[in-house]
Scaffold this motif. Structure first.
Motif, PDB file in Angstrom:
ATOM      1  N   LEU A  20       1.062  -1.235  -0.051  1.00 55.49           N
ATOM      2  CA  LEU A  20      -0.129   0.104  -0.212  1.00 55.49           C
ATOM      3  C   LEU A  20       0.766   1.210   0.119  1.00 55.49           C
ATOM      4  O   LEU A  20       0.301   2.242  -0.630  1.00 55.49           O
ATOM      5  N   MET A  21       1.915   1.235   0.754  1.00 57.94           N
ATOM      6  CA  MET A  21       3.012   2.445   0.940  1.00 57.94           C
ATOM      7  C   MET A  21       3.281   2.972  -0.733  1.00 57.94           C
ATOM      8  O   MET A  21       3.539   4.078  -0.812  1.00 57.94           O
ATOM      9  N   ASP A  26       9.821   8.379   3.402  1.00 57.28           N
ATOM     10  CA  ASP A  26      10.875   9.350   3.464  1.00 57.28           C
ATOM     11  C   ASP A  26      11.533   9.491   2.119  1.00 57.28           C
ATOM     12  O   ASP A  26      12.638  10.140   2.056  1.00 57.28           O
ATOM     13  N   GLY A  27      10.887   9.081   1.116  1.00 60.63           N
ATOM     14  CA  GLY A  27      11.175   9.146  -0.196  1.00 60.63           C
ATOM     15  C   GLY A  27      11.893   8.299  -0.631  1.00 60.63           C
ATOM     16  O   GLY A  27      12.452   8.116  -1.794  1.00 60.63           O
ATOM     17  N   GLY A  28      12.512   7.281   0.103  1.00 54.59           N
ATOM     18  CA  GLY A  28      13.065   6.149  -0.430  1.00 54.59           C
ATOM     19  C   GLY A  28      12.199   4.926  -0.901  1.00 54.59           C
ATOM     20  O   GLY A  28      11.220   5.178  -1.307  1.00 54.59           O
ATOM     21  N   LEU A  29      13.078   3.872  -1.300  1.00 55.50           N
ATOM     22  CA  LEU A  29      12.187   2.657  -2.021  1.00 55.50           C
ATOM     23  C   LEU A  29      12.317   1.663  -0.865  1.00 55.50           C
ATOM     24  O   LEU A  29      13.335   1.482  -0.052  1.00 55.50           O
ATOM     25  N   LEU A  30      11.278   0.820  -0.887  1.00 55.04           N
ATOM     26  CA  LEU A  30      11.154  -0.242   0.249  1.00 55.04           C
ATOM     27  C   LEU A  30      11.896  -1.451  -0.346  1.00 55.04           C
ATOM     28  O   LEU A  30      11.618  -1.836  -1.428  1.00 55.04           O
ATOM     29  N   ILE A  31      12.291  -2.181   0.514  1.00 53.39           N
ATOM     30  CA  ILE A  31      13.096  -3.403   0.370  1.00 53.39           C
ATOM     31  C   ILE A  31      12.995  -4.464   1.624  1.00 53.39           C
ATOM     32  O   ILE A  31      12.635  -3.793   2.779  1.00 53.39           O
ATOM     33  N   PRO A  32      13.138  -5.684   1.546  1.00 55.61           N
ATOM     34  CA  PRO A  32      13.217  -6.527   2.913  1.00 55.61           C
ATOM     35  C   PRO A  32      14.360  -5.937   3.694  1.00 55.61           C
ATOM     36  O   PRO A  32      15.474  -5.691   3.078  1.00 55.61           O
ATOM     37  N   ILE A 136      -5.087   4.235  -7.212  1.00 57.52           N
ATOM     38  CA  ILE A 136      -3.675   3.824  -8.263  1.00 57.52           C
ATOM     39  C   ILE A 136      -3.146   5.048  -9.199  1.00 57.52           C
ATOM     40  O   ILE A 136      -4.089   5.484  -9.919  1.00 57.52           O
ATOM     41  N   LEU A 137      -1.978   5.330  -8.917  1.00 55.13           N
ATOM     42  CA  LEU A 137      -1.426   6.435  -9.541  1.00 55.13           C
ATOM     43  C   LEU A 137      -0.244   5.792 -10.308  1.00 55.13           C
ATOM     44  O   LEU A 137       0.769   5.326  -9.681  1.00 55.13           O
ATOM     45  N   GLY A 138       0.150   6.086 -11.646  1.00 59.69           N
ATOM     46  CA  GLY A 138       1.403   5.479 -11.978  1.00 59.69           C
ATOM     47  C   GLY A 138       1.697   6.264 -13.461  1.00 59.69           C
ATOM     48  O   GLY A 138       0.890   6.903 -14.116  1.00 59.69           O
ATOM     49  N   ALA A 139       3.008   6.278 -13.788  1.00 59.99           N
ATOM     50  CA  ALA A 139       3.477   6.607 -15.072  1.00 59.99           C
ATOM     51  C   ALA A 139       4.068   5.276 -15.983  1.00 59.99           C
ATOM     52  O   ALA A 139       4.489   4.502 -15.322  1.00 59.99           O
ATOM     53  N   ILE A 222       8.320   1.174  -8.326  1.00 63.04           N
ATOM     54  CA  ILE A 222       8.768   1.561  -7.029  1.00 63.04           C
ATOM     55  C   ILE A 222       8.091   0.792  -6.056  1.00 63.04           C
ATOM     56  O   ILE A 222       8.484   0.779  -4.868  1.00 63.04           O
ATOM     57  N   ASN A 223       7.005  -0.090  -6.394  1.00 68.24           N
ATOM     58  CA  ASN A 223       6.294  -0.847  -5.475  1.00 68.24           C
ATOM     59  C   ASN A 223       6.915  -2.148  -5.587  1.00 68.24           C
ATOM     60  O   ASN A 223       7.189  -2.712  -6.551  1.00 68.24           O
ATOM     61  N   PHE A 224       7.500  -2.584  -4.349  1.00 68.53           N
ATOM     62  CA  PHE A 224       8.472  -3.926  -4.189  1.00 68.53           C
ATOM     63  C   PHE A 224       7.430  -5.016  -4.905  1.00 68.53           C
ATOM     64  O   PHE A 224       8.348  -6.096  -5.388  1.00 68.53           O
TER      65      PHE A 224
END
Length: 464
Positions: A20-21, A26-32, A136-139, A222-224
């Motif tokens: 969902l995030m 914080d502007g970064g990308l999510l990772i495990p 949902i918003l995408g490019a 950007i979505n993991f």
């Protein structure tokens, strides 16, 4: 397992909240917070699994039991039931040492379907469970938009807006997006480049109050979950090649624009899949090639090419790789990205460049080289490559030693890029679903590339 940001200020996020995030707050990308390791013995047990069962095994390492097993299996079944080949991503042998993995058997004839059919169904599942409308918003540089729209069109509890660069995608890509007339779909054609579209998306997701107010959710890589879903087919292809050539060193040549598809291969390698080398194939927009060869990440002049889905200068997933290259140091990653924002360049030290080159090779394919590759493989092997896959094959020829095996990822059906195919003097027959597009009316709005204009249009769409 939980999920953290590459910039270190967002942590302890569960799997569903990661979905969902999208972009970390914080502007970064999510990772495990740690990459699971699969033992050689377990890999051996996974060799004969169907694509769907393999997807379940890989996903299960990351979902933290937040989705019940039967629900997860059902989501996977739904997602790949729409594919035209029972193998989902079949692997075909073109030469003694080169295979093509066909990733275009989904509903929009592009590799993005592999991830976005699943992510669309997952969003619908979460929307129903949480009784919440999802925006949902995408490019898109071409393929993501059509795949994302197809994944959620008409689904209750979901609205989707896709930005694409005006007249900088192929005609078929444009039609696949803009002929959809569902009320929950908005197409915005942006006067600018894909990088402009991607910048707007990142700005809006970084605006936490706006993101929270409208429950914005990411469909881009950007979505993991996009990365995770694409990781599966590296395992699948590796197992198929080993069955044909036991013990072979296996490289993957990956047409690359936003660094998501090749990062999925890097993740698979970190999980224990014995990938030998990842070959980064790009076109004249070759920022990633320069990084692999020289250690300098700096956008150049934008160029429109025969492979428009790779016409990207700023690769959004590069930050994920940078985090691991820097020894999983979020403070350093954040500093590098802040420097890139202010100075427009990242330069790494020679010892870091050696690490990059241990994992990656790279080749930027010129326009004539791309077309020549399409022509030669059609004449010599009777196989028609789309221009992105042709870049992958050209990079394989440049970077993969003759004694090693290579799998080139075929990212789209050639019918999506007939403008390029015609330049080679090849006449192809469109699959019927693509042929039907040309008779349908289009639904899109042309807008300028300002955040303010996009916000105005989004607020109107979200509150109607």
């Amino acid at each position: 397992m939980n999920f953290i940001s590459t910039r270190g200020k967002t942590a302890g996020i569960g799997f569903i909240d990661t979905v969902l995030m999208g972009l970390a707050d914080d502007g970064g990308l999510l990772i495990p917070n740690e990459i699971p390791h699969i033992s050689a013995a377990r890999l051996k047990e996974m060799e004969s699994l169907s694509y769907q069962d393999l997807a379940y095994e890989v996903f299960s390492y990351y979902t933290n039991n937040e989705i019940p097993d039967e629900d997860l299996k059902d989501l996977i079944r739904q997602s790949y039931a729409t594919f035209r080949d029972p193998e989902v991503t079949p692997v075909k042998k073109l030469t003694d040492n080169m295979y093509v993995m066909e990733l275009f058997h989904g509903p929009t004839f592009a590799f993005k379907d592999v991830a976005l059919q699943f992510l669309g169904n997952l969003y619908a599942y979460v929307s129903k469970k949480q009784n919440e409308i999802i925006h949902i918003l995408g490019a898109t540089s071409g393929d993501t938009g059509a795949s994302a729209i197809e994944g959620v069109r008409g689904k209750e509890g979901i609205r989707i807006c896709i930005l694409h660069p005006h007249q900088k995608v192929s005609r078929v890509q444009e039609l696949q997006m803009t002929t959809v007339d569902d009320e929950n779909v908005l197409n915005l054609s942006v006067e600018g480049t894909f990088d402009d579209c991607q910048r707007i998306i990142k700005d809006l997701f970084a605006d936490v109050p706006f993101k929270t107010k409208y429950h914005l959710r990411a469909i881009n890589s950007i979505n993991f979950v996009r990365i995770l879903a694409q990781t599966v087919y590296y395992f699948y292809a590796y197992f198929r090649v080993q069955k044909d050539k036991p013990g072979a060193k296996v490289n993957f040549s990956v047409p690359t624009g936003n660094f998501g598809d090749i990062f999925a291969g890097y993740l698979a390698k970190r999980m224990g899949l014995p990938v030998n080398k990842l070959i980064l194939a790009t076109n004249e927009n070759n920022i990633l090639e320069r990084f692999v060869l020289e250690g300098v990440y700096r956008p150049g002049e934008f160029k429109s090419t025969h492979s428009p889905s790779m016409d990207i200068q700023v690769a959004s997933n590069f930050e994920r790789y940078l985090y691991y290259l820097l020894g999983e140091n979020p403070q350093q990653a954040a500093a590098y990205m802040e420097g890139f924002k202010t100075d427009g360049v990242i330069t790494i030290a020679p010892e870091l460049l050696s690490r990059v080159q241990a994992d990656f090779a790279a080749h930027g394919v010129g326009g004539e080289e791309c077309l020549a590759t399409i022509g030669s493989y059609y004449r010599e092997h009777g196989y028609l490559l789309d221009p992105h896959t042709a870049c992958g094959v050209a990079a394989y020829e440049k970077c993969s030693p003759a004694e090693e095996v290579c799998v080139t990822l075929s990212t789209a059906h050639p019918a999506k890029f007939n403008e390029s195919i015609e330049l080679v003097g090849i006449e192809q027959t469109y699959p019927q679903p693509i042929q039907d597009l040309f008779a349908k009316p289009q639904h899109q709005e042309i807008v300028d590339s300002s955040v303010e204009e996009i916000v105005r249009r989004l607020e109107s769409f979200y509150t109607k």
